[in-house]
Enzyme design. Structure first.
Site, PDB file in Angstrom:
ATOM      1  N   ARG A 152      -3.504  -5.857  12.427  1.00 16.78           N
ATOM      2  CA  ARG A 152      -4.848  -6.411  12.242  1.00 16.78           C
ATOM      3  C   ARG A 152      -5.180  -6.594  10.758  1.00 16.78           C
ATOM      4  NH1 ARG A 152      -5.918  -2.344  16.832  1.00 16.78           N
ATOM      5  NH2 ARG A 152      -5.276  -0.879  15.193  1.00 16.78           N
ATOM      6  N   ARG A 173       8.275  -3.415  13.383  1.00 17.01           N
ATOM      7  CA  ARG A 173       9.375  -3.085  14.294  1.00 17.01           C
ATOM      8  C   ARG A 173       9.704  -4.279  15.186  1.00 17.01           C
ATOM      9  NH1 ARG A 173       6.420   2.125  16.484  1.00 17.01           N
ATOM     10  NH2 ARG A 173       4.756   0.594  16.243  1.00 17.01           N
ATOM     11  N   ARG A 230      -1.020   4.943   4.246  1.00 15.51           N
ATOM     12  CA  ARG A 230      -1.136   6.397   4.138  1.00 15.51           C
ATOM     13  C   ARG A 230      -0.150   6.868   3.089  1.00 15.51           C
ATOM     14  NH1 ARG A 230      -5.336   5.881   6.231  1.00 15.51           N
ATOM     15  NH2 ARG A 230      -6.165   6.809   8.155  1.00 15.51           N
ATOM     16  N   ASP A 254      -3.933   3.361  -3.080  1.00 19.44           N
ATOM     17  CA  ASP A 254      -5.254   3.760  -2.574  1.00 19.44           C
ATOM     18  C   ASP A 254      -5.153   5.031  -1.746  1.00 19.44           C
ATOM     19  OD1 ASP A 254      -7.562   2.791  -0.026  1.00 19.44           O
ATOM     20  OD2 ASP A 254      -8.073   3.427  -2.073  1.00 19.44           O
ATOM     21  N   GLU A 259      -4.061  14.035  -0.080  1.00 19.01           N
ATOM     22  CA  GLU A 259      -5.418  13.737  -0.573  1.00 19.01           C
ATOM     23  C   GLU A 259      -6.348  14.944  -0.390  1.00 19.01           C
ATOM     24  OE1 GLU A 259      -5.036   9.043   0.750  1.00 19.01           O
ATOM     25  OE2 GLU A 259      -6.748  10.248   1.435  1.00 19.01           O
ATOM     26  N   HIS A 277      -8.800   6.385  -2.054  1.00 19.71           N
ATOM     27  CA  HIS A 277      -8.885   6.025  -0.627  1.00 19.71           C
ATOM     28  C   HIS A 277     -10.204   5.335  -0.306  1.00 19.71           C
ATOM     29  CE1 HIS A 277      -7.386   7.321   3.639  1.00 19.71           C
ATOM     30  NE2 HIS A 277      -7.993   6.145   3.695  1.00 19.71           N
TER      31      HIS A 277
END
Ligand code: NAP
Ligand code: 8YV
Length: 318
Positions: A152, A173, A230, A254, A259, A277
């Site tokens: 998305r 994938r 991530r 980011d 974190e 982030h």
């Protein structure tokens, strides 16, 4: 402390006061994780979580009447959705409402990294412009961007790059039938052919260190890495070494593995742009994310269908 009659929503930490806590507290007692006990566990019907603390089998096993875990975020790598499915607990996330926001930030981070915008800003603030012009730097022109994760958000990023006249290829994938762009079945092959790698896949064990030293070396000394997925998807030690040695030109990050802790070695690098982030962190988008958390929890606890169940949640129920 909740009275027995009133159902409760367990909060693993602050979610989003203005929307989630405010709306849910109208119908439910809000139970902070630290107040969870045998006396309070039975009242818990839902968990609202924002990536702080793990929602795992052990926690869910303590909640006999748990129906739903409402995750604030599209990424739900801190929730054991497979264990939840085994327990008949619905997990929801917040897809789509943040696609454009995160894609905007990604383009901003890419431009900031390749055109050295924070560095040039510092150059002016330090008064160094008085001593001469800012040195010429790298360009986005003539580059091809490889997107790792054409989902998305990946698609929203690709649309923006079209407007910049930058060719886009991708690796996931599976080749996506509705995506008319060059597809690479191998991430390494893609890294060899592009000079920018944008990472926008889910976190978790399946993608851990997908971007490793070999992929960074394949990107090469003129290569640029942008990670908005991530921190765990990139081998941070390998990235640091590549940026320090010049194996890689620059990186815009980011997200980080631990974190809010960021390895201090990044702070001294002039070829890295570091963000806390903030992919979706606008009033506009966080309000929409918060509303989706509330709407999912209210729907399920009112016996209706969840709006955005995750892939691991079998829905409609078999
Ligand atoms: P999505 O629509 O599910 O797209 C994920 C894409 O990653 C899919 O194209 C999927 O394709 C691919 N993928 C999944 N596992 C893969 C693997 N092991 N190897 C290669 N490709 C893989 O998700 P989304 O809504 O775009 O969000 C993506 C992620 O962005 C979230 O999970 C979250 O971690 C991160 N995110 C970060 C921020 C931020 O603030 N920085 C904000 C929002 C989201 P295949 O299934 O075909 O592989
Ligand atoms: C959130 C995100 O900021 O949606 C995601 O997966 O990473 C961000 O939108 C984060 O999850 C909430 O803290």
């Amino acid at each position: 402390m909740p009275d027995q009659a009133r159902p409760a929503v367990l909060l693993t930490g602050p979610v989003m006061e203005e929307v989630v806590e405010r709306q849910l507290s109208a119908r439910f007692d809000l139970l902070p994780l630290e107040a969870l006990s045998d006396a309070t566990a039975g009242a818990v019907r839902a968990i609202a979580t924002r990536g702080k603390g793990r929602v795992d089998e052990a926690l869910m096993a303590r909640l006999p009447n748990l129906k739903i875990v409402g995750n604030f975020g599209v990424g739900y790598d801190t929730v054991d959705a497979v264990a939840a499915a085994r327990r008949g607990v619905i997990v929801t996330n917040t897809p789509d409402v943040l696609n454009e926001e995160v894609a905007d930030l990604t383009l901003g981070l890419l431009l900031a990294t390749v055109r050295q915008i924070p560095q040039a800003d510092r150059f002016v603030r330090d008064g160094r412009w008085l001593k001469g012009a800012y040195p010429l730097g790298p360009t986005l022109r003539g580059r091809t961007v490889g997107i790792l994760g054409m989902g998305r958000i990946g698609k929203a990023i690709a649309r923006r790059l079209d407007a910049f006249g930058v060719p886009v290829v991708y690796h996931s994938r599976r080749q996506q039938p509705d995506v008319d762009r060059p597809y690479y079945a191998s991430l390494l092959d893609m890294a060899r052919d592009v000079s920018v790698l944008v990472v926008i896949v889910p976190g978790g064990a399946a993608t851990r260190h997908l971007v490793d030293a070999a992929v960074l070396a394949a990107l090469g000394p003129d290569g640029i890495l942008i990670n908005v997925a991530r921190g765990t998807v990139v081998d941070e030690a390998a990235l640091l070494a590549a940026l320090q040695s010049g194996t890689l030109l620059a990186a815009g990050l980011d997200v980080f593995a631990q974190e809010p802790h960021v390895p201090e070695a990044f702070f001294g690098l002039d070829n890295a742009v570091l963000l806390p982030h903030v992919g979706s962190s606008t009033h506009h988008t966080r309000a929409a994310m918060g509303q989706l958390v509330v709407d999912n929890i209210l729907a399920v606890l009112d016996g209706k269908d969840p709006l955005t169940p995750v892939a691991e949640t079998p829905w409609p129920k078999a």
